[in-house]
Design a protein around this motif. Sequence first.
Motif, short mmCIF file in Angstrom:
data_model
loop_
_atom_site.label_atom_id
_atom_site.label_comp_id
_atom_site.label_asym_id
_atom_site.label_seq_id
_atom_site.Cartn_x
_atom_site.Cartn_y
_atom_site.Cartn_z
N THR A 195 0.83 -1.14 -0.06
CA THR A 195 -0.21 0.04 -0.18
C THR A 195 0.91 1.38 0.05
OG1 THR A 195 -0.30 0.01 2.43
CG2 THR A 195 -2.00 -1.07 1.14
N SER A 221 1.59 1.96 -3.93
CA SER A 221 0.29 2.47 -4.36
C SER A 221 0.22 3.77 -3.86
CB SER A 221 -0.71 1.57 -3.78
OG SER A 221 -0.51 0.08 -3.86
N THR A 222 0.33 4.13 -2.78
CA THR A 222 -0.07 5.60 -2.52
C THR A 222 1.11 6.35 -2.87
OG1 THR A 222 -0.84 4.44 -0.27
CG2 THR A 222 -0.58 6.95 -0.38
N ALA A 269 0.30 9.59 -5.05
CA ALA A 269 0.72 11.02 -4.52
C ALA A 269 1.66 11.86 -5.25
CB ALA A 269 1.12 10.73 -3.24
N THR A 320 -1.89 14.74 -0.68
CA THR A 320 -2.39 13.70 -1.64
C THR A 320 -2.08 12.22 -1.03
OG1 THR A 320 -0.23 14.25 -2.74
CG2 THR A 320 -2.09 15.11 -3.61
N PHE A 321 -1.05 12.20 -0.12
CA PHE A 321 -0.45 10.86 0.39
C PHE A 321 -1.56 10.39 1.38
CE2 PHE A 321 2.16 7.89 2.80
CZ PHE A 321 2.63 7.16 1.85
N SER A 322 -2.44 11.36 2.01
CA SER A 322 -3.49 10.84 2.75
C SER A 322 -4.72 10.70 2.32
CB SER A 322 -3.47 12.05 3.82
OG SER A 322 -3.72 13.33 3.37
N ALA A 377 -9.91 7.61 -3.21
CA ALA A 377 -9.64 5.89 -3.38
C ALA A 377 -10.65 4.95 -3.32
CB ALA A 377 -8.37 5.64 -2.36
N THR A 433 -5.72 0.91 -6.40
CA THR A 433 -5.58 1.86 -5.64
C THR A 433 -5.91 1.76 -3.95
OG1 THR A 433 -7.84 2.43 -5.89
CG2 THR A 433 -6.71 3.44 -7.45
N VAL A 484 -4.72 1.99 -1.09
CA VAL A 484 -3.75 3.02 -0.45
C VAL A 484 -3.64 2.70 1.10
CG1 VAL A 484 -4.11 4.97 -2.02
CG2 VAL A 484 -5.66 4.63 -0.02
N SER A 517 -4.16 4.37 3.63
CA SER A 517 -5.23 5.01 4.51
C SER A 517 -6.24 4.00 4.45
CB SER A 517 -5.48 6.58 4.21
OG SER A 517 -6.34 6.47 2.93
N MET A 567 2.45 5.59 8.31
CA MET A 567 2.13 6.33 7.03
C MET A 567 2.66 7.97 7.47
SD MET A 567 -1.83 7.66 6.16
CE MET A 567 -2.39 9.08 5.11
#
Length: 247
Positions: free
Chosen positions: A34, A37-38, A42, A186-188, A193, A203, A205, A207, A230
Amino acid sequence: YPFLYGFVLSFEPKTGGWLANYQKFFSNPFLYDTIASTFWLAVPATLINVLISIPVALRVRMMTHRRLLTTILVIPITLGTVLIAEGLLTYLGPQGWFNRTLMLFGFISSPVRLVHNYTGVMLSLVMSGFPFTFLLTLSYLTGIDPSLEQAASTLGAKARARFFYIILPLLAQGLAINLCLSFVQTFSVFPSAVLLGAPAGSTRVISLAAYQAAYEQYDYSMASAIAMIMGFVQLGVVILILGARRF
């Protein structure tokens, strides 16, 4: 307090030693993938938003009705990510206006798949993130003394030369901050998603992994560990960007 509580809770797994949650995360590809993927969402979204904001801000700051244009460009901030995602589902779906218009004029013979995949999430991140990066870039640009450009123009410097030798060096520090804040945002990613992406596929992610651990598996200790991972990944990227700007 929430950070410290979550940090301590992450070392209190249901079973195993105090590092069991972190060992489980980094030993399970379904979990540690993940992160990649994130990043894959991001980083491009951050770069697109920041890079597009530069020419747009350069153009807007020279316009007469700058306040009106700025207001129009920042409207997506007031909508929120959930409403943007819902709107994109309606307009970009197989039976949405976008596909129907293209088929009506004969550009395509069948609907283009733009939702429930990587593309849908990326479009949502760009739409929701661009106003934020634009406002920051515009604020930095308006802080640059216009007399510097005027002096360079008087000496014969073309627009391209003025941008690369005057504006960009003065803007670099602000762009670094812009990159940091945009990346953290964007990372959060979460609503986009889930609503526009493929939560079990491309996708998925980090989170979402934290959410599933907390509210599907009811393992709040594991969810806290994922949230800590994260946060530290975001912190690491911010440190790298802020460290690189010195060079």
